[in-house]
Design a protein around this motif. Sequence first.
Motif, PDB file in Angstrom:
ATOM      1  N   ASN A  53       0.782  -1.378   0.228  1.00 10.87           N
ATOM      2  CA  ASN A  53       0.034   0.047  -0.017  1.00 10.87           C
ATOM      3  C   ASN A  53       0.791   1.124   0.001  1.00 10.87           C
ATOM      4  O   ASN A  53       0.309   2.163  -0.077  1.00 10.87           O
ATOM      5  CB  ASN A  53      -1.062  -0.059   1.241  1.00 10.87           C
ATOM      6  CG  ASN A  53      -1.988  -0.966   1.213  1.00 10.87           C
ATOM      7  OD1 ASN A  53      -2.430  -1.408  -0.182  1.00 10.87           O
ATOM      8  ND2 ASN A  53      -2.363  -1.605   2.130  1.00 10.87           N
ATOM      9  N   ASP A  56      -0.324   4.061  -2.463  1.00  2.37           N
ATOM     10  CA  ASP A  56      -1.254   4.762  -2.149  1.00  2.37           C
ATOM     11  C   ASP A  56      -1.091   6.180  -1.308  1.00  2.37           C
ATOM     12  O   ASP A  56      -1.750   7.257  -1.535  1.00  2.37           O
ATOM     13  CB  ASP A  56      -2.141   4.240  -1.123  1.00  2.37           C
ATOM     14  CG  ASP A  56      -2.573   2.827  -1.954  1.00  2.37           C
ATOM     15  OD1 ASP A  56      -2.405   2.737  -3.206  1.00  2.37           O
ATOM     16  OD2 ASP A  56      -3.156   1.908  -1.388  1.00  2.37           O
ATOM     17  N   THR A  58       0.662   8.526  -2.095  1.00  2.31           N
ATOM     18  CA  THR A  58       0.503   9.903  -3.132  1.00  2.31           C
ATOM     19  C   THR A  58      -0.939  10.221  -3.579  1.00  2.31           C
ATOM     20  O   THR A  58      -1.337  11.246  -3.954  1.00  2.31           O
ATOM     21  CB  THR A  58       1.605   9.736  -4.386  1.00  2.31           C
ATOM     22  OG1 THR A  58       1.068   8.465  -5.188  1.00  2.31           O
ATOM     23  CG2 THR A  58       2.952   9.234  -3.999  1.00  2.31           C
ATOM     24  N   ARG A  59      -1.753   9.170  -3.116  1.00  3.88           N
ATOM     25  CA  ARG A  59      -3.272   9.391  -3.706  1.00  3.88           C
ATOM     26  C   ARG A  59      -4.220  10.042  -2.671  1.00  3.88           C
ATOM     27  O   ARG A  59      -5.229  10.041  -2.864  1.00  3.88           O
ATOM     28  CB  ARG A  59      -3.632   8.082  -4.275  1.00  3.88           C
ATOM     29  CG  ARG A  59      -3.088   7.412  -5.659  1.00  3.88           C
ATOM     30  CD  ARG A  59      -3.762   6.444  -6.335  1.00  3.88           C
ATOM     31  NE  ARG A  59      -3.473   5.204  -5.510  1.00  3.88           N
ATOM     32  CZ  ARG A  59      -2.376   4.343  -6.139  1.00  3.88           C
ATOM     33  NH1 ARG A  59      -1.570   4.799  -7.121  1.00  3.88           N
ATOM     34  NH2 ARG A  59      -2.130   3.321  -5.367  1.00  3.88           N
ATOM     35  N   GLU A  61      -5.854  12.435  -0.416  1.00  3.66           N
ATOM     36  CA  GLU A  61      -6.330  13.722  -0.862  1.00  3.66           C
ATOM     37  C   GLU A  61      -5.931  14.891   0.334  1.00  3.66           C
ATOM     38  O   GLU A  61      -5.735  14.380   1.480  1.00  3.66           O
ATOM     39  CB  GLU A  61      -7.873  13.966  -0.601  1.00  3.66           C
ATOM     40  CG  GLU A  61      -8.357  13.380  -2.125  1.00  3.66           C
ATOM     41  CD  GLU A  61     -10.139  13.269  -2.153  1.00  3.66           C
ATOM     42  OE1 GLU A  61     -10.580  13.834  -1.048  1.00  3.66           O
ATOM     43  OE2 GLU A  61     -10.581  12.481  -2.967  1.00  3.66           O
TER      44      GLU A  61
END
Length: 155
Positions: A53, A56, A58-59, A61
């Motif tokens: 993971n 993730d 960088t994703r 918000e």
Amino acid sequence: MWVLFSLSAAFLAAVVVTLSKAGIKNVDSSLAFAIQSVLILIVSWSVVIFQGNLPDVTRIERKAWIYLVIAGVITCLSSLCSFYALKLGAASRTSSLDKVSLVFSITLAVIFLKDKVNWQLIVGALLMAAGAIFVVFSSDITKKEEKAPASNQAQ
């Protein structure tokens, strides 16, 4: 499945309280928490990497980052308070009173997350809070009763 994980978390939290109380006898509570925090950091990031993971991150918000950072700071403050309370008081009393957080959690969830409540939830939360408070004060009564005969015998 969530019930199993919740009960596992509760049991593991009880083990942590017991081990922490044993570990902070001759150690500053803040130092003890810092030591555990390093291990929490290593283990949690190891799990993230093991599960694959890490990309993730960088994703996430911006709004989620803000909430997570604030929650992280508050988690640290909460843990520092818990460790200090544990240093000063009996594990059974401090961990019992800590469980009053349930009432605060429900209240905040209703106000900010719009969680729905019913009378069973309210009664259950109040009973748990009353139980925690009862445990704390029953320990005081027990200690007073234990001291009373000794002081009577000395006279």
